[in-house]
Design a protein around this motif. Structure first.
Motif, mmCIF file in Angstrom:
data_model
loop_
_atom_site.group_PDB
_atom_site.id
_atom_site.type_symbol
_atom_site.label_atom_id
_atom_site.label_comp_id
_atom_site.label_asym_id
_atom_site.label_seq_id
_atom_site.Cartn_x
_atom_site.Cartn_y
_atom_site.Cartn_z
ATOM 1 N N GLY A 15 12.087 15.019 4.652
ATOM 2 C CA GLY A 15 12.398 13.873 5.490
ATOM 3 C C GLY A 15 11.371 12.760 5.497
ATOM 4 O O GLY A 15 11.405 11.893 6.375
ATOM 5 N N TYR A 16 10.471 12.726 4.494
ATOM 6 C CA TYR A 16 9.411 11.712 4.504
ATOM 7 C C TYR A 16 9.505 10.745 3.330
ATOM 8 O O TYR A 16 8.499 10.160 2.930
ATOM 9 C CB TYR A 16 8.037 12.391 4.548
ATOM 10 N N LYS A 17 10.686 10.544 2.803
ATOM 11 C CA LYS A 17 10.875 9.573 1.743
ATOM 12 C C LYS A 17 10.550 8.172 2.270
ATOM 13 O O LYS A 17 11.048 7.743 3.301
ATOM 14 C CB LYS A 17 12.315 9.607 1.231
ATOM 15 N N ARG A 33 0.833 -1.189 0.000
ATOM 16 C CA ARG A 33 0.000 0.000 0.000
ATOM 17 C C ARG A 33 0.875 1.249 0.000
ATOM 18 O O ARG A 33 2.011 1.236 0.451
ATOM 19 C CB ARG A 33 -0.907 0.004 1.236
ATOM 20 N N TYR A 34 0.323 2.316 -0.551
ATOM 21 C CA TYR A 34 1.087 3.553 -0.599
ATOM 22 C C TYR A 34 1.442 4.007 0.822
ATOM 23 O O TYR A 34 0.570 4.039 1.706
ATOM 24 C CB TYR A 34 0.268 4.644 -1.290
ATOM 25 N N PRO A 35 2.711 4.350 1.053
ATOM 26 C CA PRO A 35 3.097 4.857 2.381
ATOM 27 C C PRO A 35 2.239 6.064 2.748
ATOM 28 O O PRO A 35 2.032 6.964 1.925
ATOM 29 C CB PRO A 35 4.561 5.256 2.187
ATOM 30 N N ILE A 86 5.785 15.842 -6.568
ATOM 31 C CA ILE A 86 5.121 15.913 -5.256
ATOM 32 C C ILE A 86 5.805 14.989 -4.259
ATOM 33 O O ILE A 86 6.062 15.371 -3.108
ATOM 34 C CB ILE A 86 3.621 15.585 -5.410
ATOM 35 N N ASN A 87 6.108 13.754 -4.683
ATOM 36 C CA ASN A 87 6.809 12.841 -3.774
ATOM 37 C C ASN A 87 8.196 13.357 -3.416
ATOM 38 O O ASN A 87 8.678 13.157 -2.297
ATOM 39 C CB ASN A 87 6.906 11.451 -4.396
ATOM 40 N N GLY A 137 -0.551 8.370 -0.930
ATOM 41 C CA GLY A 137 -0.723 8.037 0.479
ATOM 42 C C GLY A 137 -1.579 9.048 1.213
ATOM 43 O O GLY A 137 -2.260 8.704 2.203
ATOM 44 N N SER A 138 -1.599 10.303 0.753
ATOM 45 C CA SER A 138 -2.403 11.326 1.410
ATOM 46 C C SER A 138 -3.889 11.002 1.322
ATOM 47 O O SER A 138 -4.680 11.422 2.173
ATOM 48 C CB SER A 138 -2.127 12.701 0.803
ATOM 49 N N ARG A 139 -4.273 10.223 0.294
ATOM 50 C CA ARG A 139 -5.668 9.797 0.177
ATOM 51 C C ARG A 139 -6.011 8.797 1.291
ATOM 52 O O ARG A 139 -7.102 8.845 1.876
ATOM 53 C CB ARG A 139 -5.912 9.179 -1.201
ATOM 54 N N HIS A 140 -5.075 7.888 1.563
ATOM 55 C CA HIS A 140 -5.278 6.934 2.669
ATOM 56 C C HIS A 140 -5.328 7.668 4.004
ATOM 57 O O HIS A 140 -6.137 7.335 4.889
ATOM 58 C CB HIS A 140 -4.154 5.895 2.681
#
Length: 414
Positions: A326-328, A209-211, A318-319, A335-338
């Motif tokens: 620091g969020y790689k 799943r997307y982080p 965006i990624n 993931g923002s949708r989750h």
């Protein structure tokens, strides 16, 4: 006779006979039918016609014979015949080579143009074009479609899988089947060598799943995003993804003309489910858009790229913005949708509203009805969400939490 002494066209026979060679080969326009007279440094002379290949739209040359064996009259007749073939969509060079053979390139380009004409989504068209230019056409573009073998197709699939592009490999199977199926229908081939590729396809690794982040992790992330060193265009796009829970691909391609007051109307051709979608725009999103207007307001897109080949920011922008704070590997655009779905559900917002927000609508008329039915509710829900994110960023208190909780109860109950 020097070519700078030519005074009139079409070129007279005396001019053709007397033209002198130069240190480099040169072409002189005969004057009609895109016909050219070529003189080599050795003194040899020949005829060539210039034409556009039906399969690619690119200019090419067709040899028509040497001079004086081929007279001007005969060369003109051949050029006119080539023009007649082109009017019927036939490449005169390929026609000369193979009679009725149709190169895979020609079949693939016709298939691609059909998809464009049918209004397929811009992202899909871009993927098809990339696959044609980088995978299928280099592999067997110049082979006659009926001569492409199962081994050719399997080798193409394997080459895509080896670079880890399993999603592209799956699409490649679908697109090859469509191209060969179309070729069969048009009588260009009797066989579909891509029909059993799934039987030999490599198994893709299990998709993760997307982080994404949960609520306790959001305050630090939001503060980091506010202080991000990314350029304003990318940073605004990242915030729009976070605050609308929209797909990053949708946000990257948003056009100024699609904004209508406090809503963003996404046309069906841009949507995964091929249905129009309306995204409510909160106060925070509208403010960031207005701040961006002086910078990109004259462009077609809110988030333009650099140069003609990149009309909008890249799919990694965006990624990369998230990675730079620091969020790689911890947070992505998808993931923002989750994150939004989880947070809204945990705070009691109805599933129907959150599903409509994510464009997970039901098929048919009911899905269209629900879009209109839930728009007012989604406007309230997403404004609450953006206000809650602001509170998390600034440092939310227990009193604030209770107020936000009461706000959900009032709006859901109403």
């Amino acid at each position: 006779m020097k070519r700078n002494q030519i005074k009139r066209r079409p070129l007279a026979d005396t001019v053709l006979a007397k033209l002198e060679p130069e240190s480099r080969e040169y072409r002189e326009s005969y004057g009609v039918d895109r016909l050219y007279f070529v003189v080599a440094p050795s003194g040899r002379k020949r005829w060539e016609a210039r034409y556009k290949k039906p399969s690619t739209g690119r200019w090419a040359w067709m040899g028509l014979g040497g001079y004086p064996d081929t007279s001007a009259k005969r060369a003109r007749a051949q050029a006119q015949h080539a023009a007649e073939l082109l009017a019927d969509g036939i490449d005169p060079v390929e026609h000369r080579k193979g009679g009725h053979e149709h190169p895979f390139r020609e079949a693939a380009e016709a298939w691609y143009q059909d998809k464009v004409d049918r209004g397929r989504a811009e992202k899909t068209i871009k993927g098809m074009r990339y696959w044609l230019d980088n995978d299928s056409l280099p592999a067997f573009g110049d082979i006659a479609i009926h001569r492409v073998t199962r081994r050719d197709c399997a080798a193409l699939q394997e080459s895509i899988e080896k670079r880890g592009a399993f999603n592209t490999a799956e699409k490649s199977r679908t697109w090859l089947n469509q191209i060969f199926g179309r070729g069969i229908a048009l009588g260009h081939t009797e066989n579909n060598p891509a029909s059993n590729l799934a039987d030999v396809a490599a198994q893709a690794p299990k998709e993760e799943r997307y982080p994404h982040l949960l609520e306790p992790e959001l305050p630090e992330f939001l503060r980091g995003l506010s202080e991000s060193p990314s350029k304003m265009i990318v940073k605004t796009a990242a915030w729009m993804v976070v605050r609308t829970a929209s797909r990053p691909g949708m946000v990257r391609w948003v056009e100024w003309s699609e904004l209508d007051g406090d809503v963003w109307r996404v046309p069906a051709e841009k949507m995964k489910m091929r249905r129009d979608h309306v995204v409510p725009l909160t106060r925070q999103v509208l403010e960031s858009i207005e701040a961006l207007r002086p910078l990109t307001g004259r462009s077609r897109y809110l988030f333009p790229g650099e140069g003609e080949k990149t009309p909008v920011i890249s799919d990694m922008a965006i990624n990369t913005c998230f990675s730079r704070i620091g969020y790689k590997g911890r947070m992505t655009g998808h993931g923002s949708r989750h994150t939004a779905k989880t947070l809204l559900s945990e705070h009691g917002w109805p599933t129907d509203w959150t599903e409509a927000m994510l464009a997970h609508t039901k098929k048919g008329l009911e899905g269209i009805y629900n879009q209109a039915e839930y728009l007012r509710h989604r406007q309230q829900m997403m404004q609450w969400y953006c206000d809650y994110l602001d509170a998390l960023e600034q440092g939310i208190t227990e009193e604030d939490r209770l107020a936000f909780r009461d706000r959900v109860k009032r709006q859901v109950g109403g």
